[in-house]
Design a protein around this motif. Structure first.
Motif, PDB file in Angstrom:
ATOM      1  N   GLY A   4       8.722  18.910  -5.015  1.00  0.00           N
ATOM      2  CA  GLY A   4       8.426  18.603  -3.683  1.00  0.00           C
ATOM      3  C   GLY A   4       7.201  18.219  -3.269  1.00  0.00           C
ATOM      4  O   GLY A   4       6.941  18.239  -2.063  1.00  0.00           O
ATOM      5  N   LYS A   5       6.029  18.406  -4.137  1.00  0.00           N
ATOM      6  CA  LYS A   5       4.612  18.196  -3.729  1.00  0.00           C
ATOM      7  C   LYS A   5       4.340  16.892  -3.167  1.00  0.00           C
ATOM      8  O   LYS A   5       4.678  15.902  -3.750  1.00  0.00           O
ATOM      9  N   PRO A   6       3.641  16.805  -2.066  1.00  0.00           N
ATOM     10  CA  PRO A   6       3.228  15.582  -1.480  1.00  0.00           C
ATOM     11  C   PRO A   6       2.119  15.172  -1.765  1.00  0.00           C
ATOM     12  O   PRO A   6       1.262  15.816  -2.134  1.00  0.00           O
ATOM     13  N   HIS A   7       1.806  13.837  -1.701  1.00  0.00           N
ATOM     14  CA  HIS A   7       0.698  13.250  -2.038  1.00  0.00           C
ATOM     15  C   HIS A   7       0.459  12.134  -0.674  1.00  0.00           C
ATOM     16  O   HIS A   7       1.373  11.499  -0.340  1.00  0.00           O
ATOM     17  N   TYR A   8      -0.867  11.893  -0.460  1.00  0.00           N
ATOM     18  CA  TYR A   8      -1.226  11.014   0.838  1.00  0.00           C
ATOM     19  C   TYR A   8      -2.269  10.145   0.308  1.00  0.00           C
ATOM     20  O   TYR A   8      -3.269  10.468  -0.220  1.00  0.00           O
ATOM     21  N   VAL A   9      -2.019   8.874   0.880  1.00  0.00           N
ATOM     22  CA  VAL A   9      -3.268   7.839   0.933  1.00  0.00           C
ATOM     23  C   VAL A   9      -4.072   8.545   1.927  1.00  0.00           C
ATOM     24  O   VAL A   9      -3.967   9.229   2.929  1.00  0.00           O
ATOM     25  N   ASP A  10      -5.619   8.251   1.744  1.00  0.00           N
ATOM     26  CA  ASP A  10      -6.668   8.805   2.534  1.00  0.00           C
ATOM     27  C   ASP A  10      -6.385   8.709   3.964  1.00  0.00           C
ATOM     28  O   ASP A  10      -6.671   9.610   4.945  1.00  0.00           O
ATOM     29  N   SER A  11      -5.912   7.542   4.345  1.00  0.00           N
ATOM     30  CA  SER A  11      -5.808   7.210   5.624  1.00  0.00           C
ATOM     31  C   SER A  11      -4.687   7.967   6.517  1.00  0.00           C
ATOM     32  O   SER A  11      -4.745   7.985   7.710  1.00  0.00           O
ATOM     33  N   ALA A  12      -3.744   8.405   5.473  1.00  0.00           N
ATOM     34  CA  ALA A  12      -2.928   9.255   6.275  1.00  0.00           C
ATOM     35  C   ALA A  12      -2.891  10.704   6.102  1.00  0.00           C
ATOM     36  O   ALA A  12      -1.977  11.371   6.902  1.00  0.00           O
ATOM     37  N   LYS A  13      -3.693  11.265   5.461  1.00  0.00           N
ATOM     38  CA  LYS A  13      -3.953  12.480   5.508  1.00  0.00           C
ATOM     39  C   LYS A  13      -4.145  13.286   6.948  1.00  0.00           C
ATOM     40  O   LYS A  13      -4.971  12.772   7.657  1.00  0.00           O
ATOM     41  N   GLY A  14      -3.623  14.102   6.992  1.00  0.00           N
ATOM     42  CA  GLY A  14      -3.533  15.061   8.420  1.00  0.00           C
ATOM     43  C   GLY A  14      -2.679  14.477   9.574  1.00  0.00           C
ATOM     44  O   GLY A  14      -2.633  14.776  10.756  1.00  0.00           O
ATOM     45  N   ARG A  15      -2.281  13.165   9.460  1.00  0.00           N
ATOM     46  CA  ARG A  15      -1.649  12.559  10.493  1.00  0.00           C
ATOM     47  C   ARG A  15      -0.163  12.305  10.024  1.00  0.00           C
ATOM     48  O   ARG A  15       0.957  12.446  10.907  1.00  0.00           O
ATOM     49  N   PHE A  16       0.268  12.012   8.634  1.00  0.00           N
ATOM     50  CA  PHE A  16       1.457  11.828   8.494  1.00  0.00           C
ATOM     51  C   PHE A  16       2.151  13.177   7.434  1.00  0.00           C
ATOM     52  O   PHE A  16       1.266  13.777   6.593  1.00  0.00           O
ATOM     53  N   THR A  17       3.129  13.467   7.470  1.00  0.00           N
ATOM     54  CA  THR A  17       3.874  14.501   6.640  1.00  0.00           C
ATOM     55  C   THR A  17       5.104  13.787   5.996  1.00  0.00           C
ATOM     56  O   THR A  17       5.773  13.521   6.798  1.00  0.00           O
ATOM     57  N   ILE A  18       5.222  14.127   4.511  1.00  0.00           N
ATOM     58  CA  ILE A  18       6.330  13.670   4.092  1.00  0.00           C
ATOM     59  C   ILE A  18       7.179  14.929   3.586  1.00  0.00           C
ATOM     60  O   ILE A  18       6.486  15.996   3.179  1.00  0.00           O
ATOM     61  N   PHE A  19       8.380  14.764   3.863  1.00  0.00           N
ATOM     62  CA  PHE A  19       9.315  15.938   3.354  1.00  0.00           C
ATOM     63  C   PHE A  19      10.727  15.464   2.997  1.00  0.00           C
ATOM     64  O   PHE A  19      11.155  14.392   3.687  1.00  0.00           O
ATOM     65  N   ARG A  20      11.447  16.159   2.265  1.00  0.00           N
ATOM     66  CA  ARG A  20      12.842  15.862   1.945  1.00  0.00           C
ATOM     67  C   ARG A  20      13.664  16.925   2.453  1.00  0.00           C
ATOM     68  O   ARG A  20      13.564  17.999   2.392  1.00  0.00           O
ATOM     69  N   ASP A  21      15.153  16.431   2.549  1.00  0.00           N
ATOM     70  CA  ASP A  21      16.145  17.250   2.891  1.00  0.00           C
ATOM     71  C   ASP A  21      17.576  17.012   1.851  1.00  0.00           C
ATOM     72  O   ASP A  21      17.909  15.981   1.890  1.00  0.00           O
ATOM     73  N   ILE A  22      17.278  17.863   0.789  1.00  0.00           N
ATOM     74  CA  ILE A  22      18.169  17.380  -0.256  1.00  0.00           C
ATOM     75  C   ILE A  22      19.663  17.624   0.428  1.00  0.00           C
ATOM     76  O   ILE A  22      20.443  16.657  -0.161  1.00  0.00           O
ATOM     77  N   GLU A  81       0.743  -1.309  -0.051  1.00  0.00           N
ATOM     78  CA  GLU A  81      -0.248   0.107  -0.051  1.00  0.00           C
ATOM     79  C   GLU A  81       0.855   1.205   0.250  1.00  0.00           C
ATOM     80  O   GLU A  81       1.800   1.656   0.809  1.00  0.00           O
ATOM     81  N   GLY A  82       0.613   2.233  -1.105  1.00  0.00           N
ATOM     82  CA  GLY A  82       1.253   3.470  -0.933  1.00  0.00           C
ATOM     83  C   GLY A  82       0.864   4.337   0.019  1.00  0.00           C
ATOM     84  O   GLY A  82      -0.403   4.410   0.145  1.00  0.00           O
ATOM     85  N   VAL A  83       1.595   4.769   0.854  1.00  0.00           N
ATOM     86  CA  VAL A  83       1.237   5.803   1.964  1.00  0.00           C
ATOM     87  C   VAL A  83       1.452   7.171   1.696  1.00  0.00           C
ATOM     88  O   VAL A  83       0.674   7.988   1.769  1.00  0.00           O
ATOM     89  N   SER A  84       2.644   7.503   0.961  1.00  0.00           N
ATOM     90  CA  SER A  84       2.658   8.822   0.646  1.00  0.00           C
ATOM     91  C   SER A  84       3.954   8.986  -0.297  1.00  0.00           C
ATOM     92  O   SER A  84       4.828   8.104  -0.329  1.00  0.00           O
ATOM     93  N   CYS A  85       3.977   9.913  -1.125  1.00  0.00           N
ATOM     94  CA  CYS A  85       4.908  10.145  -2.132  1.00  0.00           C
ATOM     95  C   CYS A  85       5.229  11.717  -2.230  1.00  0.00           C
ATOM     96  O   CYS A  85       4.594  12.454  -1.808  1.00  0.00           O
ATOM     97  N   ILE A  86       6.550  11.870  -2.724  1.00  0.00           N
ATOM     98  CA  ILE A  86       7.189  13.493  -2.996  1.00  0.00           C
ATOM     99  C   ILE A  86       7.728  13.386  -4.077  1.00  0.00           C
ATOM    100  O   ILE A  86       8.375  12.587  -4.571  1.00  0.00           O
ATOM    101  N   SER A  87       7.125  14.490  -5.128  1.00  0.00           N
ATOM    102  CA  SER A  87       7.707  14.643  -6.363  1.00  0.00           C
ATOM    103  C   SER A  87       9.046  15.347  -6.391  1.00  0.00           C
ATOM    104  O   SER A  87       9.563  16.048  -5.562  1.00  0.00           O
ATOM    105  N   LYS A  88      10.124  14.759  -7.278  1.00  0.00           N
ATOM    106  CA  LYS A  88      11.153  15.105  -7.542  1.00  0.00           C
ATOM    107  C   LYS A  88      11.328  16.676  -7.961  1.00  0.00           C
ATOM    108  O   LYS A  88      12.255  17.434  -7.879  1.00  0.00           O
TER     109      LYS A  88
END
Length: 127
Positions: free
Chosen positions: A56-74, A46-53
């Motif tokens: 850096g735009k994030p996307h979340y599965v519905d069950s993760a929205k509001g609870r999980f945060t994806i971010f990157r440190d290049i 199950e995909g949970v979250s992804c971040i665009s190269k």
């Protein structure tokens, strides 16, 4: 394909928090989008979250929205997934992978480069 390295899992109580880390080879984040996915025994990936190269735009599965945060440190070559308000159903092994598409977590998992994910990190939510 160079493997990414996941860490940060552990045991948490319901409502608790964990922060997952995904270490990637240098320059990976300039060329690839990244997905966090999970797979529990006997269940589908199950995909949970992804971040665009690109932006850096994030996307979340519905069950993760509001609870999980994806971010990157290049600079640190790391993608993070802080997880809050954990639920029993979040229990799983979590993996990160480099992907071709990051329009949604589902699309990201479907286009993950085989062999790019590592051993995963176990997240257990239990009281």
């Amino acid at each position: 394909q160079v493997q990414l390295v996941e860490s940060g899992g552990g045991l948490a109580q319901p409502g608790g928090s964990l922060r997952l880390s995904c270490e990637v080879p240098e320059f990976t984040l300039n060329h690839y989008s990244i997905v966090w996915f999970r797979q529990a025994p006997g269940k589908e990936r199950e995909g949970v979250s992804c971040i665009s190269k690109s932006d850096g735009k994030p996307h979340y599965v519905d069950s993760a929205k509001g609870r999980f945060t994806i971010f990157r440190d290049i600079v640190k070559n790391t993608v993070y997934l802080p997880m809050n308000s954990l639920k029993f159903e979040d229990t799983s092994v979590y993996y990160c992978a480099s992907v071709f598409l990051a329009s949604s977590p589902g699309a990201a998992v479907a286009t993950a480069f085989i062999g790019s994910w590592g051993q995963g990190t176990q997240v257990t939510v239990s009281s």
